[in-house]
Scaffold this motif. Structure first.
Motif, short mmCIF file in Angstrom:
data_model
loop_
_atom_site.label_atom_id
_atom_site.label_comp_id
_atom_site.label_asym_id
_atom_site.label_seq_id
_atom_site.Cartn_x
_atom_site.Cartn_y
_atom_site.Cartn_z
N ARG A 14 42.59 31.30 53.34
CA ARG A 14 42.61 31.85 51.98
C ARG A 14 44.07 31.98 51.55
O ARG A 14 44.82 32.75 52.14
CB ARG A 14 41.92 33.21 51.98
N HIS A 85 36.98 46.20 50.50
CA HIS A 85 36.39 44.97 51.00
C HIS A 85 35.14 44.57 50.23
O HIS A 85 34.42 43.69 50.65
CB HIS A 85 36.06 45.14 52.49
N ARG A 87 33.93 43.78 46.12
CA ARG A 87 34.29 43.72 44.72
C ARG A 87 33.40 44.62 43.87
O ARG A 87 33.82 45.12 42.84
CB ARG A 87 34.18 42.27 44.22
N GLU A 163 40.41 32.29 42.31
CA GLU A 163 39.47 33.37 42.02
C GLU A 163 40.19 34.71 42.09
O GLU A 163 41.14 34.89 42.88
CB GLU A 163 38.32 33.37 43.04
N ASP A 165 40.74 38.47 43.13
CA ASP A 165 40.39 39.44 44.17
C ASP A 165 41.01 40.77 43.73
O ASP A 165 42.24 40.89 43.68
CB ASP A 165 40.94 39.01 45.53
N HIS A 167 41.20 45.07 43.83
CA HIS A 167 40.93 46.31 44.54
C HIS A 167 41.48 47.48 43.73
O HIS A 167 42.51 47.35 43.06
CB HIS A 167 41.59 46.34 45.92
N GLU A 199 43.34 33.97 44.39
CA GLU A 199 43.21 33.32 45.68
C GLU A 199 42.35 32.07 45.58
O GLU A 199 41.58 31.88 44.63
CB GLU A 199 42.57 34.27 46.70
#
Length: 243
Positions: A14, A85, A87, A163, A165, A167, A199
């Motif tokens: 990744r 961990h 979404r 995409e 990611d 948090h 990512e």
């Protein structure tokens, strides 16, 4: 091939194309008198339709404080660290908003160089719940879950195929309830810390050495290795050879 030799290998991993953090302040629209009706459910001798000011001014309760926290749609507290961990975690959402035609390109100048970035829109939404607490820490009243949402725009290296990611690494909530016979208003302010990455899965060719298993460590060996006493090689056998 010897275990010390390296070879060129292809791995799938990744790759992070861009990574930024941002603090976001969100002020919810004040909830005023009419909308406060029925918002709080109280486990005292009050009906839900009672004036919230009457409840707060009940001298039997003593001093009260107002607390709020990130929750799911049922009012259960959500741990932001557990969200790292996932979404979508218990009603907390952080996702990209798709734009017609894809992410627009934006040319920016960085240290004198023209760089082509993409405009990425991110939706963050969830719920907060408000508790009215007495001086012993007991919850006197609990609000229904209150929804919140904010849209944030980022300029990122986000070519097609990458995409989001996302948090939320920190969340803080401050609630203030003004309740008098003439005025009832609930003010809520949120602080969120966003960790935003773009990512994609890539295949990389790298120089690598094949891993080998290490020797196993075995616990509780009954027969220790025999250790010989230290010798004096300067004297013997070296001294014996001079004869």
């Amino acid at each position: 091939m010897s275990h010390k030799e390296t070879e060129r290998v292809c791995i799938k991993t990744r790759k992070v194309y861009d990574w930024v953090t941002r603090q976001v302040d969100v002020s919810l629209k004040p909830i005023c008198k009419n909308d406060l009706n029925g918002l709080f459910a109280c486990d005292l001798d009050h009906d839900e339709d009672d004036n919230i000011a009457d409840i707060l001014c009940d001298k039997k309760l003593g001093p009260l404080s107002v607390k709020c926290f990130l929750s799911d749609e049922h009012g259960h507290k959500v741990d932001t660290l557990a969200h790292h961990h996932h979404r979508h975690h218990k009603g907390l959402v952080c996702k990209e908003i798709e734009q017609a035609g894809g992410r627009p390109d934006v040319e920016v100048e960085i240290e004198g160089n023209d760089v082509l970035l993409q405009r990425v829109k991110v939706l963050i939404k969830g719920f907060i719940t408000v508790h009215i607490v007495d001086d012993r820490g007991h919850v006197v009243c609990c609000s229904a879950p209150i929804p919140f949402a904010t849209v944030q725009t980022f300029l990122l290296c986000a070519p097609e195929g990458t995409e989001l990611d996302c948090h939320i690494t920190f969340f803080d909530c401050d609630a203030n309830l003004i309740a008098t016979p003439d005025l009832s208003q609930l003010d809520i302010n949120l602080i969120l810390c966003l960790d935003i990455q773009m990512e994609a899965d890539v295949k990389l060719e790298i120089e690598a050495r094949i891993c080998r298993p290490r020797e196993e460590i075995i616990e509780g060996l009954l027969c220790p290795t025999k250790e010989f006493p230290p010798q004096c090689p300067e004297i013997f056998p070296a001294h014996n050879k001079r004869r």
